[in-house]
Write an enzyme that holds these catalytic residues in place. Structure first.
Site, PDB file in Angstrom:
ATOM      1  CG  ASP A 216      -2.312   0.631   0.858  1.00  0.00           C
ATOM      2  OD1 ASP A 216      -2.337   1.861   0.654  1.00  0.00           O
ATOM      3  OD2 ASP A 216      -3.336  -0.080   0.784  1.00  0.00           O
TER       4      ASP A 216
ATOM      5  CB  ILE B  70      -9.079  -5.337  -9.557  1.00  0.00           C
ATOM      6  CG1 ILE B  70      -8.510  -6.752  -9.661  1.00  0.00           C
ATOM      7  CG2 ILE B  70     -10.514  -5.382  -9.057  1.00  0.00           C
ATOM      8  CD1 ILE B  70      -8.676  -7.594  -8.392  1.00  0.00           C
TER       9      ILE B  70
ATOM     10  CG  HIS C 151     -16.207  -3.884 -15.159  1.00  0.00           C
ATOM     11  ND1 HIS C 151     -17.117  -4.863 -14.902  1.00  0.00           N
ATOM     12  CD2 HIS C 151     -15.790  -3.454 -13.940  1.00  0.00           C
ATOM     13  CE1 HIS C 151     -17.246  -5.033 -13.591  1.00  0.00           C
ATOM     14  NE2 HIS C 151     -16.456  -4.164 -12.988  1.00  0.00           N
TER      15      HIS C 151
HETATM   16  N1  APR Z   1      -0.341   2.598  -4.312  1.00  0.00           N
HETATM   17  C1  APR Z   1      -0.743   1.557  -3.563  1.00  0.00           C
HETATM   18  N2  APR Z   1      -1.936   1.508  -2.947  1.00  0.00           N
HETATM   19  C2  APR Z   1      -2.762   2.559  -3.092  1.00  0.00           C
HETATM   20  C3  APR Z   1      -2.406   3.690  -3.868  1.00  0.00           C
HETATM   21  C4  APR Z   1      -1.125   3.681  -4.494  1.00  0.00           C
HETATM   22  N3  APR Z   1      -0.699   4.706  -5.248  1.00  0.00           N
HETATM   23  N4  APR Z   1      -3.436   4.568  -3.807  1.00  0.00           N
HETATM   24  C5  APR Z   1      -4.394   4.011  -3.030  1.00  0.00           C
HETATM   25  N5  APR Z   1      -3.995   2.801  -2.604  1.00  0.00           N
HETATM   26  C6  APR Z   1      -4.683   1.876  -1.705  1.00  0.00           C
HETATM   27  C7  APR Z   1      -5.494   2.575  -0.615  1.00  0.00           C
HETATM   28  O1  APR Z   1      -4.647   3.105   0.416  1.00  0.00           O
HETATM   29  C8  APR Z   1      -6.388   1.438  -0.130  1.00  0.00           C
HETATM   30  O2  APR Z   1      -5.812   0.712   0.936  1.00  0.00           O
HETATM   31  O3  APR Z   1      -5.646   1.090  -2.379  1.00  0.00           O
HETATM   32  C9  APR Z   1      -6.501   0.536  -1.377  1.00  0.00           C
HETATM   33  C10 APR Z   1      -7.908   0.438  -1.928  1.00  0.00           C
HETATM   34  O4  APR Z   1      -8.661  -0.242  -0.997  1.00  0.00           O
HETATM   35  P1  APR Z   1     -10.199   0.102  -0.725  1.00  0.00           P
HETATM   36  O5  APR Z   1     -10.357   1.563  -0.500  1.00  0.00           O
HETATM   37  O6  APR Z   1     -10.691  -0.826   0.331  1.00  0.00           O
HETATM   38  O7  APR Z   1     -10.895  -0.232  -2.144  1.00  0.00           O
HETATM   39  P2  APR Z   1     -11.332  -1.654  -2.731  1.00  0.00           P
HETATM   40  O8  APR Z   1     -12.749  -1.926  -2.365  1.00  0.00           O
HETATM   41  O9  APR Z   1     -10.301  -2.664  -2.398  1.00  0.00           O
HETATM   42  O10 APR Z   1     -11.339  -1.329  -4.298  1.00  0.00           O
HETATM   43  C11 APR Z   1     -10.165  -0.989  -5.015  1.00  0.00           C
HETATM   44  O11 APR Z   1     -11.000  -1.868  -7.087  1.00  0.00           O
HETATM   45  O12 APR Z   1     -13.120  -2.563  -7.794  1.00  0.00           O
HETATM   46  C12 APR Z   1     -12.191  -1.528  -7.767  1.00  0.00           C
HETATM   47  O13 APR Z   1     -13.615   0.390  -7.836  1.00  0.00           O
HETATM   48  C13 APR Z   1     -12.715  -0.331  -7.043  1.00  0.00           C
HETATM   49  O14 APR Z   1     -11.026   1.109  -7.891  1.00  0.00           O
HETATM   50  C14 APR Z   1     -11.446   0.412  -6.751  1.00  0.00           C
HETATM   51  C15 APR Z   1     -10.457  -0.717  -6.468  1.00  0.00           C
END
Ligand code: APR
Length: 312
Positions: free
Chosen positions: A35, A122, A179
């Site tokens: 992350d 994804i 999608h």
């Molecule tokens: N590098 C790494 N991780 C990142 C970055 C980055 N530059 N920017 C954001 N993140 C992390 C966030 O900190 C968070 O922990 O991506 C994670 C996303 O997790 P959630 O907010 O729980 O989202 P999630 O439900 O997992 O969905 C992620 O998938 O289906 C798609 O629309 C959805 O685009 C979204 C993605």
């Protein structure tokens, strides 16, 4: 010396955590959950929590959390979930500008640290994000793919199974296109153990299922206040497994089209063969005039997103 597979998951949020769980339970390999640096401890904590299920679930894969791209070095597969999920009332396209910036930085990290990986995207809006991933990494088309068709098809399989009063295990469905709201559920290719669904489910019910499938993600966002994560993670793991185990599975995936189905320089959902070389083949199937017209509309919507991305 024998070597375990390594699977990196970028984004340790809802989908990321579920992905790591499935990777471990299926013993696909060791998993690195990455992350942003501010959330590295969160990723470490989640990894530790997940790994502590090993004694109970009976797996010995390693799951580690990190905020440093160096830790994804040598990954066989990188699954990208980094980004902001949809909130109620938001379309996948509203996410474009936010997630585009994120995908660009993730692509740089993958390009530099895991240049041989099979990359499964994804993050939404999916077709534009996976296109950008290929553009920014410069990887071969067969090594960058988007997870959507398997999820949309799985949703449709469930709705068809419920309508037909059949086990979901016997239902096959195919959803093509982007999608988004313009996706194309192909009824003529849906069967229950070889029996066309049209023989088991009424036309009105099928029309309803087609609509519900296209809005399948939104239905969950409305209920949960965030986007789905169990089924999206399961979809990506099926694709990762097909690659790691060279299964040659035919799956609906967002693949790079270079003239197939009449579209060029576009990512969109089509049936492909996934094996040890990545996307090994795009399978071209006959579509009715109506289905082709729907696919054209979907391609147009994806093209619009890609054009918008190029300006951002
Ligand atoms: N590098 C790494 N991780 C990142 C970055 C980055 N530059 N920017 C954001 N993140 C992390 C966030 O900190 C968070 O922990 O991506 C994670 C996303 O997790 P959630 O907010 O729980 O989202 P999630 O439900 O997992 O969905 C992620 O998938 O289906 C798609 O629309 C959805 O685009 C979204 C993605």
């Amino acid at each position: 010396m024998a070597k375990r597979n390594k699977i990196a998951v970028v984004g340790a949020g809802n989908i990321g955590g579920e992905l790591a769980m499935l990777v471990a339970r299926r013993e696909l390999g060791d998993c690195v959950l990455l992350d942003i640096p501010e959330k590295a401890d969160f990723a470490r904590g989640k990894a530790l929590d997940l790994m502590q299920t090993g004694a109970l679930d009976g797996f010995d894969c390693t799951i580690t959390g990190t905020g440093d791209y160096k830790d994804i070095a040598g990954s066989d597969v990188v699954i990208v979930t980094a980004g902001v999920p949809r909130k109620p009332g938001m379309s996948r396209d509203d996410l474009l500008s936010i997630n585009l910036k994120i995908i660009r930085s993730v692509a740089a990290g993958i390009r530099e640290n895991a240049p041989d990986a099979f990359v499964i995207v994804i993050s939404n809006p999916l077709d534009a994000m996976v296109y950008e991933m290929k553009k920014q990494t410069g990887f071969k088309a067969g090594k960058v793919v988007g997870m959507a068709g398997v999820l949309d098809s799985a949703r449709m399989q469930l709705f068809l199974a419920q309508a037909a009063g059949a086990s979901v295990r016997d239902v096959r469905a195919l959803v093509l296109g982007g999608h988004g709201d313009t996706m194309v559920p192909v009824i003529s290719n849906c069967t229950v153990n070889g029996i066309p669904v049209t023989e088991l489910v009424s036309k009105d019910k099928l029309d309803e299922i087609v609509k519900r499938t296209a809005g399948g993600g939104g239905e969950i966002v409305k209920l949960m206040g965030t986007s789905a994560y169990y089924a999206p993670a399961a979809g990506a793991v099926v694709m990762a497994e097909a690659f790691l185990r060279d299964q040659k599975r035919i799956l609906a995936c967002a693949a790079y089209l270079d003239g197939e189905y009449g579209y060029k320089d576009l990512y969109m959902g089509v049936p492909v063969v996934v094996g040890g070389a990545g996307v090994e083949k795009i399978v071209t199937i006959e579509l009715s005039a109506e289905e082709k017209a729907m696919l054209d509309k979907s391609a147009e919507a994806v093209r619009g997103l890609i054009t918008d991305s190029a300006k951002l």
